[in-house]
Design an enzyme around this catalytic site. Structure first.
Site, PDB file in Angstrom:
ATOM      1  N   HIS A 115       5.493   6.549  -3.333  1.00 22.63           N
ATOM      2  CA  HIS A 115       6.790   6.606  -2.298  1.00 22.63           C
ATOM      3  C   HIS A 115       6.017   6.241  -0.812  1.00 22.63           C
ATOM      4  O   HIS A 115       5.270   5.359  -0.762  1.00 22.63           O
ATOM      5  CB  HIS A 115       7.023   8.055  -2.611  1.00 22.63           C
ATOM      6  CG  HIS A 115       8.642   8.337  -1.776  1.00 22.63           C
ATOM      7  ND1 HIS A 115       9.047   7.369  -1.184  1.00 22.63           N
ATOM      8  CD2 HIS A 115       9.144   9.464  -1.497  1.00 22.63           C
ATOM      9  CE1 HIS A 115      10.081   7.997  -0.480  1.00 22.63           C
ATOM     10  NE2 HIS A 115      10.290   9.270  -0.787  1.00 22.63           N
ATOM     11  N   ASP A 147       6.200  -0.582   3.385  1.00 22.45           N
ATOM     12  CA  ASP A 147       4.979   0.101   3.530  1.00 22.45           C
ATOM     13  C   ASP A 147       3.959  -1.098   3.695  1.00 22.45           C
ATOM     14  O   ASP A 147       2.879  -0.851   4.229  1.00 22.45           O
ATOM     15  CB  ASP A 147       4.686   0.909   2.410  1.00 22.45           C
ATOM     16  CG  ASP A 147       5.396   2.173   2.532  1.00 22.45           C
ATOM     17  OD1 ASP A 147       6.159   2.633   1.221  1.00 22.45           O
ATOM     18  OD2 ASP A 147       5.782   2.625   3.560  1.00 22.45           O
ATOM     19  N   HIS A 192      10.132  -2.034  -5.602  1.00 19.91           N
ATOM     20  CA  HIS A 192      11.010  -0.997  -5.138  1.00 19.91           C
ATOM     21  C   HIS A 192      12.096  -0.544  -6.122  1.00 19.91           C
ATOM     22  O   HIS A 192      12.662  -1.727  -7.064  1.00 19.91           O
ATOM     23  CB  HIS A 192      12.028  -1.393  -3.973  1.00 19.91           C
ATOM     24  CG  HIS A 192      12.462  -0.401  -3.051  1.00 19.91           C
ATOM     25  ND1 HIS A 192      13.912  -0.112  -3.538  1.00 19.91           N
ATOM     26  CD2 HIS A 192      12.279   0.272  -2.058  1.00 19.91           C
ATOM     27  CE1 HIS A 192      14.054   1.094  -2.596  1.00 19.91           C
ATOM     28  NE2 HIS A 192      13.007   1.206  -1.689  1.00 19.91           N
TER      29      HIS A 192
HETATM   30  C1  SDX Z   1       9.198   3.837  -0.702  1.00 27.90           C
HETATM   31  O1  SDX Z   1      13.339   4.797  -2.788  1.00 27.90           O
HETATM   32  C2  SDX Z   1      13.190   4.318  -1.700  1.00 27.90           C
HETATM   33  O2  SDX Z   1      14.252   4.017  -1.227  1.00 27.90           O
HETATM   34  C3  SDX Z   1      11.468   4.316  -1.205  1.00 27.90           C
HETATM   35  C4  SDX Z   1      11.503   3.985   0.081  1.00 27.90           C
HETATM   36  C5  SDX Z   1      12.064   4.803   1.346  1.00 27.90           C
HETATM   37  O3  SDX Z   1      12.399   4.248   2.466  1.00 27.90           O
HETATM   38  O4  SDX Z   1      12.051   5.957   0.978  1.00 27.90           O
HETATM   39  O5  SDX Z   1      11.983   2.486   0.049  1.00 27.90           O
HETATM   40  C6  SDX Z   1       9.964   4.214   0.430  1.00 27.90           C
HETATM   41  O6  SDX Z   1       8.703   4.628  -1.461  1.00 27.90           O
HETATM   42  C7  SDX Z   1       8.690   2.271  -1.054  1.00 27.90           C
HETATM   43  C8  SDX Z   1       8.104   2.280  -2.451  1.00 27.90           C
HETATM   44  C9  SDX Z   1       6.332   2.418  -2.077  1.00 27.90           C
HETATM   45  N1  SDX Z   1       5.800   2.465  -3.323  1.00 27.90           N
HETATM   46  C10 SDX Z   1       5.120   1.533  -3.638  1.00 27.90           C
HETATM   47  O7  SDX Z   1       4.808   0.416  -2.941  1.00 27.90           O
HETATM   48  C11 SDX Z   1       3.936   1.636  -4.830  1.00 27.90           C
HETATM   49  C12 SDX Z   1       3.990   0.401  -5.582  1.00 27.90           C
HETATM   50  N2  SDX Z   1       5.285   0.309  -6.332  1.00 27.90           N
HETATM   51  C13 SDX Z   1       5.443   0.558  -7.553  1.00 27.90           C
HETATM   52  O8  SDX Z   1       5.098   1.595  -7.991  1.00 27.90           O
HETATM   53  C14 SDX Z   1       7.107   0.300  -7.918  1.00 27.90           C
HETATM   54  O9  SDX Z   1       7.672  -0.686  -7.480  1.00 27.90           O
HETATM   55  C15 SDX Z   1       7.830   1.615  -7.562  1.00 27.90           C
HETATM   56  C16 SDX Z   1       7.674   2.893  -8.087  1.00 27.90           C
HETATM   57  C17 SDX Z   1       8.237   1.445  -5.975  1.00 27.90           C
HETATM   58  C18 SDX Z   1       9.429   1.380  -8.199  1.00 27.90           C
HETATM   59  O10 SDX Z   1       9.065   1.320  -9.567  1.00 27.90           O
HETATM   60  P1  SDX Z   1      10.205   1.156 -10.653  1.00 27.90           P
HETATM   61  O11 SDX Z   1      11.684   0.996 -10.124  1.00 27.90           O
HETATM   62  O12 SDX Z   1       9.912   2.424 -11.469  1.00 27.90           O
HETATM   63  O13 SDX Z   1       9.846  -0.171 -11.352  1.00 27.90           O
HETATM   64  P2  SDX Z   1       9.106  -0.157 -12.618  1.00 27.90           P
HETATM   65  O14 SDX Z   1       7.514   0.664 -12.365  1.00 27.90           O
HETATM   66  O15 SDX Z   1       9.552   0.126 -13.938  1.00 27.90           O
HETATM   67  O16 SDX Z   1       8.552  -1.857 -12.679  1.00 27.90           O
HETATM   68  C19 SDX Z   1       9.088  -2.584 -13.308  1.00 27.90           C
HETATM   69  C20 SDX Z   1       8.062  -3.810 -13.707  1.00 27.90           C
HETATM   70  C21 SDX Z   1       6.857  -3.187 -14.476  1.00 27.90           C
HETATM   71  O17 SDX Z   1       6.403  -4.128 -15.176  1.00 27.90           O
HETATM   72  P3  SDX Z   1       6.720  -4.034 -16.736  1.00 27.90           P
HETATM   73  O18 SDX Z   1       6.107  -2.624 -17.041  1.00 27.90           O
HETATM   74  O19 SDX Z   1       8.215  -4.192 -17.138  1.00 27.90           O
HETATM   75  O20 SDX Z   1       6.040  -5.326 -17.380  1.00 27.90           O
HETATM   76  O21 SDX Z   1       7.664  -4.295 -12.423  1.00 27.90           O
HETATM   77  C22 SDX Z   1       6.224  -4.083 -12.421  1.00 27.90           C
HETATM   78  C23 SDX Z   1       5.951  -2.960 -13.360  1.00 27.90           C
HETATM   79  O22 SDX Z   1       4.739  -2.913 -13.721  1.00 27.90           O
HETATM   80  N3  SDX Z   1       5.965  -3.700 -11.023  1.00 27.90           N
HETATM   81  C24 SDX Z   1       4.676  -3.873 -10.343  1.00 27.90           C
HETATM   82  C25 SDX Z   1       4.978  -3.195  -9.132  1.00 27.90           C
HETATM   83  N4  SDX Z   1       6.052  -2.476  -8.959  1.00 27.90           N
HETATM   84  C26 SDX Z   1       6.738  -2.991 -10.102  1.00 27.90           C
HETATM   85  N5  SDX Z   1       3.828  -4.439 -10.811  1.00 27.90           N
HETATM   86  C27 SDX Z   1       2.748  -4.537  -9.813  1.00 27.90           C
HETATM   87  N6  SDX Z   1       2.721  -3.819  -8.587  1.00 27.90           N
HETATM   88  C28 SDX Z   1       3.854  -3.296  -8.234  1.00 27.90           C
HETATM   89  N7  SDX Z   1       3.820  -2.596  -7.066  1.00 27.90           N
END
Ligand code: SDX
Length: 373
Positions: free
Chosen positions: A219, A309, A258
């Site tokens: 997050h 971010d 996201h």
């Molecule tokens: C914020 O919700 C909000 O609005 C939050 C926010 C706000 O203003 O409040 O926008 C602020 O928190 C932004 C997000 C910051 N977090 C990060 O940057 C951390 C890295 N991001 C990931 O952990 C991920 O993208 C999340 C947690 C943000 C979202 O994850 P989801 O929706 O649970 O998606 P997922 O993990 O199920 O991913 C779907 C696929 C997966 O691949 P498969 O397992 O299906 O093969 O996409 C891949 C994931 O591995 N993936 C990533 C990735 N994000 C998704 N792979 C590599 N790096 C990433 N960052």
């Protein structure tokens, strides 16, 4: 009996209604104002008023907000004493979590009517910024600075943290990030504050829950994690090598992806343009080569886009801010969105209590302790 549906992480579940923000694939808006319009034409104080009071302020209302902020900005001496006692190696987000909780004992606002809650929100805006600034002065063995009259909220935060009035670029960019970070409907930390509000608990408890939630690198902690990732590279080639390994090992790359946005984060587009200009102005285009060496493969090969971010971490870094300050700055902004949601939940409340699906042991009998193995 309401039909039960199970969605891990509540993905795709509408958990409530809100009039505060709309997060869509095609746009982000706060109370009907598009984020690009707000970024271009308002300041963070105006956005804070919009979130808390429902509309952009008139000149009179803005100066009233600024006057109130100035009145409540000086930290109680007791809070500064606590900041002195917290060990220097404690991360700033943990300092914020405990110090905001302690500061709640000196809350100058009495009552819990909506307008009392709005005044408490303005006080929390001031005290969160004051705690961040004072702590960074103390970490440099400097005394906390009294507020300087006449500065905007963003300029005041930088002045009290760094000890000199910031230049126009730094003030404008910090103000822009505070606008972009202020609100994002039912993100994890905001939902946490709404859960606290739904039990009829207090606003300070809700904000402390928000701080604890935002800290996580999935997050708000991602802005620090993304910058720590970039800071390990001395060239674009090193970054290109690293991202290849990350793909092979299926590592999460901080600052990307996201839960809602699947075609890019509107805020990232806005901030990235400003970041490129800043890097040019500072003769730091090497950082943009490193930035793009990670971003391009993520976008072109994985279709995973930067969230706010990713550009924000590097923006703060090029402004010379310490990495441990980045997520606390997110708190200084999002405290306005959290408080707006607390008030909205409190004014039209239903206890938030989802179900869970039991996957534990089948029913069994208690054996006397002597017979347990
Ligand atoms: C914020 O919700 C909000 O609005 C939050 C926010 C706000 O203003 O409040 O926008 C602020 O928190 C932004 C997000 C910051 N977090 C990060 O940057 C951390 C890295 N991001 C990931 O952990 C991920 O993208 C999340 C947690 C943000 C979202 O994850 P989801 O929706 O649970 O998606 P997922 O993990 O199920 O991913 C779907 C696929 C997966 O691949 P498969 O397992 O299906 O093969 O996409 C891949 C994931 O591995 N993936 C990533 C990735 N994000 C998704 N792979 C590599 N790096 C990433 N960052």
């Amino acid at each position: 009996m309401v039909e039960a549906i199970y969605k891990p992480g509540l993905e795709g579940v509408i958990a409530g209604e809100t009039t505060i923000a709309a997060v869509e694939q095609t746009s982000l808006s706060y109370r009907g104002y598009n984020i690009a319009d707000l970024a271009e034409n308002t300041t963070f104080e105006e956005v804070a008023h919009l979130l808390l009071y429902g509309d952009l302020p008139t000149s009179k209302q803005l100066s009233q907000l600024q006057t109130t902020l100035a009145q409540v900005r000086p930290l109680p001496q007791e809070v500064i004493q606590v900041l002195r006692k917290i060990p220097t190696d404690v991360p700033m987000m943990d300092v914020l979590r405990s110090t905001l909780s302690f500061a709640g004992h000196f809350d100058p606002v009495k009552g819990d009517a909506p307008d009392d809650l709005r005044r408490r929100a303005v006080w929390l805006m001031a005290v969160s910024a004051g705690v961040v600034a004072a702590r960074f002065r103390l970490l440099k063995n400097r005394e906390p600075l009294d507020p300087k009259p006449g500065l905007s909220h963003a300029a005041q935060l930088l002045y009290q943290a760094i000890g000199e009035e910031p230049d126009e670029t730094a003030t404008r960019l910090l103000d822009l990030t505070l606008i972009l970070y202020a609100e994002h409907e039912y993100n994890a930390s905001t939902f946490a504050t709404r859960i606290v509000a739904s039990t009829m608990s207090d606003m300070v408890s809700a904000i402390v829950a928000g701080v604890g939630t935002l800290k996580g690198p999935l997050h708000g902690g991602a802005n620090e994690a993304a910058m720590n990732m970039l800071a390990q590279f001395d060239s674009a080639d090193a970054a290109s090598k690293w991202i290849r390994e990350a793909f092979e090992k299926k590592h999460k790359v901080m600052g990307f992806g996201h839960r809602v946005y699947k075609n890019g984060d509107h805020r990232a587009h806005i901030l990235e343009d400003e970041l490129r200009t800043l890097a040019e102005q500072k003769g730091q285009t090497k950082w943009m080569e490193i930035y793009d060496a990670i971003k391009d493969p993520m976008v072109n090969e994985k279709k995973i886009y930067p969230n706010v971010d990713y550009p924000c971490g590097l923006t703060y870094y090029l402004l010379g801010l310490p990495i441990d300050m980045y997520t606390p700055l997110f708190v200084c902004s999002r405290v306005t969105g959290w408080c707006a949601h607390f008030i909205e939940q409190a004014m039209n409340n239903r206890l938030i209590r989802p179900l869970s699906r039991y996957t534990g042991p089948a029913e069994r009998k208690v054996a006397p302790i002597a017979q347990r193995v």
